[in-house]
Design a protein around this motif. Structure first.
Motif, PDB file in Angstrom:
ATOM      1  N   ARG A  41      49.459  12.826  33.842  1.00 35.57           N
ATOM      2  CA  ARG A  41      48.574  13.224  32.754  1.00 35.57           C
ATOM      3  C   ARG A  41      47.120  13.028  33.167  1.00 35.57           C
ATOM      4  O   ARG A  41      46.768  12.001  33.752  1.00 35.57           O
ATOM      5  N   ALA A  42      46.275  13.993  32.826  1.00 33.00           N
ATOM      6  CA  ALA A  42      44.872  13.944  33.219  1.00 33.00           C
ATOM      7  C   ALA A  42      44.080  13.031  32.287  1.00 33.00           C
ATOM      8  O   ALA A  42      44.308  13.002  31.071  1.00 33.00           O
ATOM      9  N   GLU A  43      43.137  12.301  32.891  1.00 37.75           N
ATOM     10  CA  GLU A  43      42.184  11.496  32.135  1.00 37.75           C
ATOM     11  C   GLU A  43      40.802  11.734  32.739  1.00 37.75           C
ATOM     12  O   GLU A  43      40.658  11.736  33.953  1.00 37.75           O
ATOM     13  N   PHE A  44      39.799  11.913  31.877  1.00 39.30           N
ATOM     14  CA  PHE A  44      38.443  12.165  32.348  1.00 39.30           C
ATOM     15  C   PHE A  44      37.477  11.149  31.747  1.00 39.30           C
ATOM     16  O   PHE A  44      37.617  10.745  30.586  1.00 39.30           O
ATOM     17  N   TYR A  45      36.490  10.771  32.550  1.00 38.76           N
ATOM     18  CA  TYR A  45      35.499   9.794  32.124  1.00 38.76           C
ATOM     19  C   TYR A  45      34.120  10.241  32.605  1.00 38.76           C
ATOM     20  O   TYR A  45      34.004  10.973  33.592  1.00 38.76           O
ATOM     21  N   GLY A  46      33.069   9.762  31.911  1.00 39.67           N
ATOM     22  CA  GLY A  46      31.701  10.014  32.354  1.00 39.67           C
ATOM     23  C   GLY A  46      31.391  11.493  32.505  1.00 39.67           C
ATOM     24  O   GLY A  46      31.743  12.318  31.649  1.00 39.67           O
ATOM     25  N   PRO A  47      30.752  11.884  33.625  1.00 39.75           N
ATOM     26  CA  PRO A  47      30.399  13.294  33.851  1.00 39.75           C
ATOM     27  C   PRO A  47      31.617  14.219  33.873  1.00 39.75           C
ATOM     28  O   PRO A  47      31.512  15.385  33.489  1.00 39.75           O
ATOM     29  N   ALA A  48      32.762  13.717  34.317  1.00 41.54           N
ATOM     30  CA  ALA A  48      33.970  14.547  34.322  1.00 41.54           C
ATOM     31  C   ALA A  48      34.406  14.878  32.900  1.00 41.54           C
ATOM     32  O   ALA A  48      34.828  16.003  32.611  1.00 41.54           O
ATOM     33  N   LEU A  49      34.296  13.918  32.008  1.00 42.93           N
ATOM     34  CA  LEU A  49      34.640  14.161  30.607  1.00 42.93           C
ATOM     35  C   LEU A  49      33.686  15.172  29.997  1.00 42.93           C
ATOM     36  O   LEU A  49      34.102  16.071  29.248  1.00 42.93           O
ATOM     37  N   ALA A  50      32.403  15.057  30.341  1.00 37.26           N
ATOM     38  CA  ALA A  50      31.423  16.025  29.834  1.00 37.26           C
ATOM     39  C   ALA A  50      31.753  17.433  30.319  1.00 37.26           C
ATOM     40  O   ALA A  50      31.644  18.406  29.557  1.00 37.26           O
ATOM     41  N   ALA A  51      32.157  17.569  31.596  1.00 39.63           N
ATOM     42  CA  ALA A  51      32.522  18.876  32.147  1.00 39.63           C
ATOM     43  C   ALA A  51      33.770  19.421  31.455  1.00 39.63           C
ATOM     44  O   ALA A  51      33.852  20.627  31.160  1.00 39.63           O
ATOM     45  N   TYR A  52      34.737  18.545  31.182  1.00 36.51           N
ATOM     46  CA  TYR A  52      35.964  18.956  30.502  1.00 36.51           C
ATOM     47  C   TYR A  52      35.658  19.430  29.083  1.00 36.51           C
ATOM     48  O   TYR A  52      36.185  20.455  28.626  1.00 36.51           O
ATOM     49  N   GLU A  53      34.805  18.716  28.382  1.00 36.15           N
ATOM     50  CA  GLU A  53      34.435  19.097  27.020  1.00 36.15           C
ATOM     51  C   GLU A  53      33.667  20.421  27.022  1.00 36.15           C
ATOM     52  O   GLU A  53      33.799  21.224  26.097  1.00 36.15           O
ATOM     53  N   LYS A  54      32.863  20.643  28.051  1.00 35.45           N
ATOM     54  CA  LYS A  54      32.113  21.902  28.158  1.00 35.45           C
ATOM     55  C   LYS A  54      33.051  23.092  28.289  1.00 35.45           C
ATOM     56  O   LYS A  54      32.745  24.203  27.832  1.00 35.45           O
ATOM     57  N   LEU A  55      34.217  22.880  28.903  1.00 34.65           N
ATOM     58  CA  LEU A  55      35.218  23.948  29.020  1.00 34.65           C
ATOM     59  C   LEU A  55      35.943  24.205  27.703  1.00 34.65           C
ATOM     60  O   LEU A  55      36.665  25.203  27.586  1.00 34.65           O
ATOM     61  N   THR A  82      33.329  21.579  39.200  1.00 35.72           N
ATOM     62  CA  THR A  82      32.133  20.780  39.496  1.00 35.72           C
ATOM     63  C   THR A  82      31.921  20.533  40.984  1.00 35.72           C
ATOM     64  O   THR A  82      30.925  19.921  41.364  1.00 35.72           O
ATOM     65  N   GLY A  83      32.852  20.967  41.829  1.00 34.75           N
ATOM     66  CA  GLY A  83      32.715  20.692  43.250  1.00 34.75           C
ATOM     67  C   GLY A  83      32.914  19.215  43.545  1.00 34.75           C
ATOM     68  O   GLY A  83      33.684  18.526  42.870  1.00 34.75           O
ATOM     69  N   LEU A  84      32.188  18.715  44.537  1.00 36.27           N
ATOM     70  CA  LEU A  84      32.363  17.329  44.995  1.00 36.27           C
ATOM     71  C   LEU A  84      31.367  16.371  44.355  1.00 36.27           C
ATOM     72  O   LEU A  84      31.168  15.266  44.853  1.00 36.27           O
ATOM     73  N   SER A  85      30.752  16.769  43.249  1.00 33.64           N
ATOM     74  CA  SER A  85      29.696  15.954  42.656  1.00 33.64           C
ATOM     75  C   SER A  85      30.221  14.777  41.843  1.00 33.64           C
ATOM     76  O   SER A  85      29.453  13.871  41.501  1.00 33.64           O
ATOM     77  N   LEU A  86      31.514  14.752  41.524  1.00 33.70           N
ATOM     78  CA  LEU A  86      32.055  13.726  40.644  1.00 33.70           C
ATOM     79  C   LEU A  86      32.528  12.490  41.405  1.00 33.70           C
ATOM     80  O   LEU A  86      32.983  12.576  42.536  1.00 33.70           O
ATOM     81  N   ASN A  87      32.442  11.346  40.752  1.00 36.33           N
ATOM     82  CA  ASN A  87      33.062  10.126  41.249  1.00 36.33           C
ATOM     83  C   ASN A  87      34.574  10.257  41.072  1.00 36.33           C
ATOM     84  O   ASN A  87      35.049  10.658  40.008  1.00 36.33           O
ATOM     85  N   SER A  88      35.333   9.923  42.102  1.00 38.52           N
ATOM     86  CA  SER A  88      36.790  10.113  42.035  1.00 38.52           C
ATOM     87  C   SER A  88      37.433   9.279  40.930  1.00 38.52           C
ATOM     88  O   SER A  88      38.492   9.655  40.410  1.00 38.52           O
ATOM     89  N   TYR A  89      36.814   8.170  40.540  1.00 32.52           N
ATOM     90  CA  TYR A  89      37.361   7.357  39.447  1.00 32.52           C
ATOM     91  C   TYR A  89      37.213   8.042  38.092  1.00 32.52           C
ATOM     92  O   TYR A  89      37.917   7.687  37.143  1.00 32.52           O
ATOM     93  N   ASP A  90      36.299   9.022  37.984  1.00 35.22           N
ATOM     94  CA  ASP A  90      36.081   9.697  36.709  1.00 35.22           C
ATOM     95  C   ASP A  90      37.109  10.791  36.441  1.00 35.22           C
ATOM     96  O   ASP A  90      37.195  11.291  35.326  1.00 35.22           O
ATOM     97  N   VAL A  91      37.867  11.174  37.470  1.00 34.67           N
ATOM     98  CA  VAL A  91      38.956  12.144  37.324  1.00 34.67           C
ATOM     99  C   VAL A  91      40.235  11.427  37.728  1.00 34.67           C
ATOM    100  O   VAL A  91      40.424  11.086  38.893  1.00 34.67           O
ATOM    101  N   ARG A  92      41.108  11.193  36.765  1.00 36.18           N
ATOM    102  CA  ARG A  92      42.319  10.418  37.039  1.00 36.18           C
ATOM    103  C   ARG A  92      43.560  11.198  36.608  1.00 36.18           C
ATOM    104  O   ARG A  92      43.509  12.022  35.694  1.00 36.18           O
ATOM    105  N   CYS A  93      44.647  10.927  37.300  1.00 41.10           N
ATOM    106  CA  CYS A  93      45.944  11.477  36.912  1.00 41.10           C
ATOM    107  C   CYS A  93      46.919  10.303  36.860  1.00 41.10           C
ATOM    108  O   CYS A  93      47.307   9.760  37.900  1.00 41.10           O
ATOM    109  N   VAL A  94      47.271   9.900  35.656  1.00 37.73           N
ATOM    110  CA  VAL A  94      48.118   8.736  35.442  1.00 37.73           C
ATOM    111  C   VAL A  94      49.481   9.203  34.948  1.00 37.73           C
ATOM    112  O   VAL A  94      49.592   9.762  33.853  1.00 37.73           O
ATOM    113  N   ASN A  95      50.483   9.024  35.784  1.00 32.29           N
ATOM    114  CA  ASN A  95      51.848   9.457  35.442  1.00 32.29           C
ATOM    115  C   ASN A  95      51.882  10.931  35.030  1.00 32.29           C
ATOM    116  O   ASN A  95      52.564  11.317  34.080  1.00 32.29           O
TER     117      ASN A  95
END
Length: 212
Positions: free
Chosen positions: A168-182, A153-166
């Motif tokens: 493990r990846a977590e996606f929210y909002g537009p990032a989650l939509a992009a992940y589901e599209k894949l 997605t390039g730099l279009s995402l909010n950094s809070y919507d792409v997270r790495c917690v311990n």
């Protein structure tokens, strides 16, 4: 899941005309700033080395051409190549990664350095901040950047919507939509000190087969 990696020292690059194809050379000449030219050339050299090893094709017959969307396309012998790849550079080094068909790939290299507290608070969600030292925060930065590259997605995402917690990846909002599209690929995130003083993350994704 794994990928092939190539590290290039940007202080030891060959002349551009030795490795670039005609279309790449035309684009290279449009780059005005020496730092950008060096990083761009180094990333291409690193990826061409990997593709040459995988296909036996001469470097000038391998072209990585820009798109308006930001993510370049790979051509081998004038034909599109479907092998997933990713390129990163930081403070004198370029790294390329090449994976197998049917996977997704994102890599990122960052120099370990102290950064102001405001940067961490702005860039990382509170749930990600399970550590505070410079090495941890630099590693976390590479993890987020590698995940964004997987999403494409390039730099279009909010950094809070792409997270790495311990790890493990977590996606929210537009990032989650992009992940589901894949297709919601399973993601394997590996982080280590690839070059002394630099943290590096390799994220490989693969669609798990449906078992009926």
């Amino acid at each position: 899941m794994s990928c092939q990696l190539k590290v290039v020292d940007l202080n030891c690059l060959p002349p551009a005309e030795e490795i670039l194809g005609a279309k790449e050379s035309a684009f290279f000449k449009t780059l005005r700033f020496p730092k950008r030219r060096t990083e761009w050339l180094g990333g291409r050299l690193a990826l061409k080395d990997l593709v040459q090893q995988a296909t036996g094709t001469a470097k000038k017959e391998i072209e990585i051409l820009p798109q308006t969307s930001g993510k370049p396309l790979l051509f081998v012998g004038g034909k599109p190549c479907l092998l997933p790849f990713s390129i990163t550079h930081s403070h004198g080094f370029a790294v390329a990664g090449l994976s197998s068909e049917g996977t997704f790939l994102g890599i990122d290299l960052e120099k370990i350095a102290h950064r102001i507290d405001a940067w961490a608070k702005d860039f990382f969600h509170p749930t990600e901040l399970t550590g505070t030292d410079d090495t941890f925060l630099t590693a976390l930065w590479t993890q987020k950047e590698a995940l964004v590259k997987v999403l494409g997605t390039g730099l279009s995402l909010n950094s809070y919507d792409v997270r790495c917690v311990n790890g493990r990846a977590e996606f929210y909002g537009p990032a989650l939509a992009a992940y589901e599209k894949l297709g919601c690929p399973a993601l394997e995130i590996k982080t280590w000190e690839l070059v002394p003083g630099f943290m590096f993350t390799q994220t490989v994704g693969k669609i798990n087969p449906v078992i009926l």
